[in-house]
Design an enzyme around this catalytic site. Structure first.
Site, PDB file in Angstrom:
ATOM      1  N   ASP A   8      33.626  23.048  51.425  1.00 33.23           N
ATOM      2  CA  ASP A   8      33.470  24.418  51.423  1.00 33.23           C
ATOM      3  C   ASP A   8      32.175  24.821  51.212  1.00 33.23           C
ATOM      4  O   ASP A   8      31.568  24.548  50.031  1.00 33.23           O
ATOM      5  CB  ASP A   8      34.445  25.230  50.414  1.00 33.23           C
ATOM      6  CG  ASP A   8      35.874  24.751  50.527  1.00 33.23           C
ATOM      7  OD1 ASP A   8      36.190  23.539  50.817  1.00 33.23           O
ATOM      8  OD2 ASP A   8      36.766  25.665  50.449  1.00 33.23           O
ATOM      9  N   GLU A  39      34.528  29.061  54.808  1.00 37.43           N
ATOM     10  CA  GLU A  39      35.101  30.360  54.315  1.00 37.43           C
ATOM     11  C   GLU A  39      34.777  30.825  52.796  1.00 37.43           C
ATOM     12  O   GLU A  39      34.899  31.965  52.719  1.00 37.43           O
ATOM     13  CB  GLU A  39      36.725  29.970  54.063  1.00 37.43           C
ATOM     14  CG  GLU A  39      37.078  29.086  52.847  1.00 37.43           C
ATOM     15  CD  GLU A  39      38.188  29.454  52.123  1.00 37.43           C
ATOM     16  OE1 GLU A  39      39.155  30.470  52.618  1.00 37.43           O
ATOM     17  OE2 GLU A  39      38.474  29.241  50.916  1.00 37.43           O
ATOM     18  N   ASN A  40      33.898  30.111  52.181  1.00 37.26           N
ATOM     19  CA  ASN A  40      33.159  30.721  51.184  1.00 37.26           C
ATOM     20  C   ASN A  40      31.566  31.149  51.294  1.00 37.26           C
ATOM     21  O   ASN A  40      30.961  31.162  50.326  1.00 37.26           O
ATOM     22  CB  ASN A  40      33.331  29.877  49.948  1.00 37.26           C
ATOM     23  CG  ASN A  40      34.726  29.685  49.425  1.00 37.26           C
ATOM     24  OD1 ASN A  40      35.386  28.597  49.443  1.00 37.26           O
ATOM     25  ND2 ASN A  40      35.429  30.733  49.065  1.00 37.26           N
ATOM     26  N   ASN A  66      41.980  30.429  52.794  1.00 39.98           N
ATOM     27  CA  ASN A  66      42.646  31.490  52.410  1.00 39.98           C
ATOM     28  C   ASN A  66      41.674  33.019  52.220  1.00 39.98           C
ATOM     29  O   ASN A  66      42.227  33.941  52.077  1.00 39.98           O
ATOM     30  CB  ASN A  66      43.181  31.360  50.958  1.00 39.98           C
ATOM     31  CG  ASN A  66      42.231  30.962  50.026  1.00 39.98           C
ATOM     32  OD1 ASN A  66      41.581  29.994  50.155  1.00 39.98           O
ATOM     33  ND2 ASN A  66      42.255  31.637  48.730  1.00 39.98           N
ATOM     34  N   HIS A  67      40.423  32.836  52.060  1.00 41.15           N
ATOM     35  CA  HIS A  67      39.559  33.974  52.249  1.00 41.15           C
ATOM     36  C   HIS A  67      39.162  34.402  53.640  1.00 41.15           C
ATOM     37  O   HIS A  67      38.043  34.976  53.761  1.00 41.15           O
ATOM     38  CB  HIS A  67      38.147  33.505  51.551  1.00 41.15           C
ATOM     39  CG  HIS A  67      38.477  33.294  50.119  1.00 41.15           C
ATOM     40  ND1 HIS A  67      39.008  34.155  49.158  1.00 41.15           N
ATOM     41  CD2 HIS A  67      38.322  32.290  49.127  1.00 41.15           C
ATOM     42  CE1 HIS A  67      39.085  33.851  47.868  1.00 41.15           C
ATOM     43  NE2 HIS A  67      38.746  32.665  47.916  1.00 41.15           N
ATOM     44  N   HIS A 150      44.004  23.373  54.013  1.00 35.66           N
ATOM     45  CA  HIS A 150      43.443  24.165  52.900  1.00 35.66           C
ATOM     46  C   HIS A 150      44.532  24.481  52.011  1.00 35.66           C
ATOM     47  O   HIS A 150      45.350  25.411  52.200  1.00 35.66           O
ATOM     48  CB  HIS A 150      42.735  25.039  53.675  1.00 35.66           C
ATOM     49  CG  HIS A 150      41.874  25.845  53.082  1.00 35.66           C
ATOM     50  ND1 HIS A 150      40.500  25.718  52.896  1.00 35.66           N
ATOM     51  CD2 HIS A 150      41.949  27.060  52.066  1.00 35.66           C
ATOM     52  CE1 HIS A 150      39.769  26.329  51.745  1.00 35.66           C
ATOM     53  NE2 HIS A 150      40.654  27.327  51.402  1.00 35.66           N
ATOM     54  N   HIS A 175      39.858  23.349  49.693  1.00 38.34           N
ATOM     55  CA  HIS A 175      39.933  24.497  48.802  1.00 38.34           C
ATOM     56  C   HIS A 175      39.673  24.430  47.503  1.00 38.34           C
ATOM     57  O   HIS A 175      39.416  25.308  46.971  1.00 38.34           O
ATOM     58  CB  HIS A 175      41.531  24.876  49.225  1.00 38.34           C
ATOM     59  CG  HIS A 175      41.957  26.095  48.268  1.00 38.34           C
ATOM     60  ND1 HIS A 175      41.463  27.201  48.541  1.00 38.34           N
ATOM     61  CD2 HIS A 175      42.945  26.270  47.166  1.00 38.34           C
ATOM     62  CE1 HIS A 175      42.148  27.971  47.473  1.00 38.34           C
ATOM     63  NE2 HIS A 175      42.922  27.258  46.788  1.00 38.34           N
ATOM     64  N   HIS A 177      37.730  22.566  45.878  1.00 38.65           N
ATOM     65  CA  HIS A 177      35.932  22.178  45.719  1.00 38.65           C
ATOM     66  C   HIS A 177      35.626  21.133  44.860  1.00 38.65           C
ATOM     67  O   HIS A 177      34.626  20.973  44.404  1.00 38.65           O
ATOM     68  CB  HIS A 177      35.541  23.456  44.959  1.00 38.65           C
ATOM     69  CG  HIS A 177      35.478  24.825  45.953  1.00 38.65           C
ATOM     70  ND1 HIS A 177      34.503  25.849  45.804  1.00 38.65           N
ATOM     71  CD2 HIS A 177      36.383  25.273  46.912  1.00 38.65           C
ATOM     72  CE1 HIS A 177      34.736  26.794  46.598  1.00 38.65           C
ATOM     73  NE2 HIS A 177      35.806  26.331  47.405  1.00 38.65           N
TER      74      HIS A 177
END
Length: 262
Positions: A8, A39-40, A66-67, A150, A175, A177
């Site tokens: 991520d 995604e981040n 999820n984001h 994830h 996810h 991290h």
């Protein structure tokens, strides 16, 4: 065949470090195919501009989690670009795709992006059954398969590694991290690691300024999370795969830190 997967990317610092280091790492390890979880990139979510920057940095495919919908402007981009994947087991009417077949080094790679259900804030479809559907839809029109799961629960990721052993050359988690120390090859030849880590500030709590994270856990009033300052590191894993057999021959965790880190 060498496949590099990157964890991520968190905020502007993570994106900038990816831009500085990814192509050099691809050359250093002789990488044929690179997947980056983005995604981040915006802290939570990703914009089209940030996705373009990740591709320009050297990613072949960008995956999300999820984001995915935190920056809604990504929705039309997902429809227009088959090289960015949102989780396949989200509602089917949502924009984008969750799997694809890509060519690299003369081989066809099936890549699926799944999201777990344990401790997630919404209810995606069963990722295990989604994987079965993807294999059925792909109809064997590929040389090897990869799966990114994830998910928050290590048990869910481990179970997916065993479930796809013999069908995927590699299954890896994102996810949480934090890179895990369980890189291995499962009994039927699937390379596996529970979490490949993140790309972003080292002196942070999952990329967030530690003072803000501590305040949240204390129960203090907090503002929107800010990405931590300071040196960064890139986390990921390198899978060496026999493309003819569709099996993994080695898994190497990657942790590339800039000076001043650890």
């Amino acid at each position: 065949m060498k496949i590099l997967v990157i964890g991520d990317v968190v905020g502007a610092p993570g994106l900038q470090y990816l831009q500085r280091r990814l192509r050099a790492l691809r050359g250093q390890y002789g990488v044929d195919f690179t997947v980056v979880n983005g995604e981040n990139a915006a802290g939570v979510g990703i914009t089209p501009r940030q996705a373009d920057q990740i591709f320009a940095a050297g990613a072949d495919v960008v995956t999300l989690g999820n984001h995915v919908w935190n920056k809604r402007q990504i929705a039309p981009y997902l429809e227009d670009n088959r090289y960015i994947l949102r989780p396949a087991n989200l509602a089917p009417q949502l924009p984008g795709e969750g799997w694809g077949i890509y060519e690299a080094a003369g081989r066809r790679i099936l890549l699926m992006n799944l999201i777990g259900r344990c401790e997630m804030p919404f209810g995606p479809d069963n990722p295990f059954l989604a994987a079965d559907r993807i294999f059925k839809q792909a109809s064997g029109d590929y040389d090897l398969a990869l799966c990114e799961i994830h998910a928050a629960a290590t048990s869910e990721k481990l179970a997916m590694g065993f479930y796809l052993d013999g069908r995927c050359a590699a299954v890896y988690g994102t996810h949480t991290h934090v890179q895990t120390a369980d890189a291995r090859i499962n009994p039927k030849g699937c390379g596996y690691i529970t979490d490949i880590g993140m790309t972003g500030p080292i002196w942070s709590v999952l990329g967030v300024d530690p003072a803000q994270s501590v305040a949240m856990f204390r129960g203090d009033l907090t503002e929107y999370f800010q990405t931590a300052p300071g040196p960064c590191a890139l986390g990921g894993a390198l899978f060496t795969v026999d493309p003819q057999a569709g099996r993994c021959t080695s898994v190497t965790p990657i942790y590339d830190a800039e000076p001043g880190g650890c």
